[in-house]
Design an enzyme around this catalytic site. Structure first.
Site, short mmCIF file in Angstrom:
data_model
loop_
_atom_site.label_atom_id
_atom_site.label_comp_id
_atom_site.label_asym_id
_atom_site.label_seq_id
_atom_site.Cartn_x
_atom_site.Cartn_y
_atom_site.Cartn_z
N HIS A 133 0.78 -1.26 -0.08
CA HIS A 133 0.04 -0.16 -0.12
C HIS A 133 1.09 1.19 0.32
O HIS A 133 0.61 2.13 0.84
CB HIS A 133 -1.05 0.19 1.31
N HIS A 187 -7.57 -10.75 12.58
CA HIS A 187 -7.63 -9.46 12.07
C HIS A 187 -8.26 -9.89 10.49
O HIS A 187 -7.75 -10.72 9.95
CB HIS A 187 -6.36 -9.02 11.90
N GLU A 238 -7.88 -8.19 7.76
CA GLU A 238 -7.04 -7.66 6.25
C GLU A 238 -6.76 -8.89 5.78
O GLU A 238 -6.25 -10.01 6.18
CB GLU A 238 -6.16 -6.63 6.70
N ASP A 254 -4.19 -10.19 4.33
CA ASP A 254 -2.94 -10.74 4.27
C ASP A 254 -3.04 -11.83 5.57
O ASP A 254 -2.14 -12.39 5.68
CB ASP A 254 -1.88 -9.57 4.57
N HIS A 274 -4.67 -3.23 13.52
CA HIS A 274 -4.42 -2.10 12.74
C HIS A 274 -5.59 -1.71 12.14
O HIS A 274 -5.87 -0.39 11.72
CB HIS A 274 -3.29 -2.62 11.66
N ASP A 330 -0.86 -7.82 13.75
CA ASP A 330 -0.04 -6.88 13.20
C ASP A 330 0.72 -6.20 14.32
O ASP A 330 2.13 -5.68 13.91
CB ASP A 330 -0.86 -5.68 12.46
N TYR A 353 7.86 -0.27 10.28
CA TYR A 353 6.46 -0.98 10.38
C TYR A 353 5.37 -0.03 11.25
O TYR A 353 4.45 0.29 10.99
CB TYR A 353 6.63 -2.23 10.71
N HIS A 393 3.72 -10.71 11.45
CA HIS A 393 4.45 -10.66 10.33
C HIS A 393 5.88 -10.69 10.81
O HIS A 393 6.29 -9.96 11.92
CB HIS A 393 4.36 -9.16 9.56
FE1 FEO Z 1 -3.46 -5.13 8.92
FE2 FEO Z 1 -1.09 -7.52 8.29
O1 FEO Z 1 -2.55 -6.61 8.23
#
Ligand code: FEO
Length: 389
Positions: free
Chosen positions: A24, A78, A80, A82, A144, A163, A191, A222
């Site tokens: 992004h 989460h 999102e 990913d 996030h 996250d 990050y 991550h």
């Molecule tokens: Fe907010 Fe790693 O996704």
């Protein structure tokens, strides 16, 4: 593809994305990982999934220790994609698996993205038994997205943090102490700056909620898993989330014929002579996501552009748009630039800095055409007075 054991009957089953270079607009030069964890207990449990393109890898790794159809529980910390991108495929393999998600935002987000599945919404303090182990859920809204939560296993003292505390960092070694600590911390800071800086207040709330629990491992969504440097990453989040600024400056500019660049050099030199180390970023080559990482902990920002077609250069506009989105809160800033005709860009930059929450400590610094020695001396004097009074 093999699962990798991180504790007895607990495995990393995620994916390493060595090639990802942009998240992004955030430049991810060191790739990333999408971490998912498999717990073999009376109830077989998967914590989070991976980006959809890596679904086969996830399933393969699960398969190396157990048939994926035996999964009883999926925790989706989460929404999102990913982290949730493989949910539909896992549901197809294990239709009986209950998907635990936050109430109401996780439920709303997953339903909106994947339709009706066997969801079980959970609230703060809810816990479930897996057999020998339990999992409890702690909402961390805006770390996030509004739906975000973390999951804690008290018997193992593992925090599955999604996250929070993550880094976009690809590595075949999964623990912090197996990687270069300075690189990992640099990526953790980048990050935080690019993903979470806007949500410092929410990060503070989350840190308070996590302060009372005993943590041996932070199993992130991550990058690496924290095992040896848990205090260090908590302390860093404490600093970052409270806008703790150092006496440092970040000089950011683009230039057409080197006149604004000459001003930028003079400004950076003046900061340094005043005892304020200055970073120097030419937007022709430097990435906004690296610049914002330095801004996270630097008190001063100077932004410069010449004027083109009555506007600032588009590189500078993109930087200021990014800064405004992530917000700078308590920074001290000013605008500068050389100009040939109207010089509108400099006032535009100043307005954008104000809109980002910066305090303007020096009126617009404008120099007509090529800066003379006298012009640069006047600029130097003005900057010195602004930072030293
Ligand atoms: Fe907010 Fe790693 O996704």
């Amino acid at each position: 593809m093999q699962a990798e054991k991180i504790r007895d009957n607990i495995y990393w089953v995620g994916a390493v994305d060595w090639s990802m270079r942009n998240f992004h607009g955030y430049e991810t030069r060191r790739g990333s990982t999408y971490n998912a964890y498999l717990i073999l207990d009376e109830k077989v449990t998967l914590i989070d999934t991976v980006k959809h393109a890596f679904t086969a890898e996830l399933i393969d790794r699960i398969h190396s220790v157990i048939d994926p159809s035996k999964i009883d529980i999926i925790v989706s910390n989460h929404v999102e994609p990913d982290h949730s991108g493989a949910l539909l495929d896992l549901h197809a393999l294990a239709p009986q698996a209950i998907i635990y998600t936050s109430d109401p935002n996780g439920l709303k987000g997953l339903k909106g993205r994947y339709g009706e599945l066997p969801y079980q919404p959970v609230k703060s303090g809810d816990s479930i038994s897996l057999g020998k182990r339990t999992l409890s859920f702690i909402p961390t809204p805006l770390l996030h997205w509004p739906d975000s939560m973390v999951t804690y296993c008290p018997e193992e003292k593992i925090l599955f943090s999604n996250d929070a505390f993550g880094q976009h960092y690809a590595s075949s070694k999964h623990f912090d102490d197996e990687n270069d600590f300075y690189i990992v911390m640099e990526e953790a800071k980048k990050y935080y700056a690019n993903i979470l800086m806007l949500y410092g207040r929410q990060a503070q709330t989350a840190l308070k909620a996590l302060a009372s629990i005993d943590i041996d491992l932070i199993a992130t969504g991550h990058g690496i898993i924290w095992r040896s440097n848990i205090k260090e990453i908590f302390d860093a989040y404490q600093l970052w989330s409270t806008n703790t600024l150092e006496d440092r400056a970040v000089v950011v500019f683009d230039s057409m014929w080197h006149s604004t660049e000459a001003m930028a050099k003079e400004i950076a030199e003046t900061f340094t002579e005043a005892g304020i180390p200055a970073a120097f970023h030419d937007l022709k080559g430097d990435h906004i996501s690296d610049i914002i990482t330095e801004i996270l902990t630097s008190r001063y920002i100077a932004v410069g552009s010449p004027t083109i077609n009555n506007q600032m250069l588009p590189t500078v506009a993109a930087f200021l748009c990014y800064l405004k989105g992530l917000t700078a809160k308590e920074h001290k800033a000013f605008a500068f630039g050389s100009y040939g005709w109207g010089g509108q860009s400099i006032a535009q930059i100043e307005e954008e800095l104000k809109a980002s929450g910066c305090e303007i400590i020096l009126d617009k610094q404008r120099i007509l055409n090529v800066p003379s020695e006298d012009n640069l001396a006047a600029l130097r004097k003005a900057v010195h007075e602004a930072v030293k009074g």
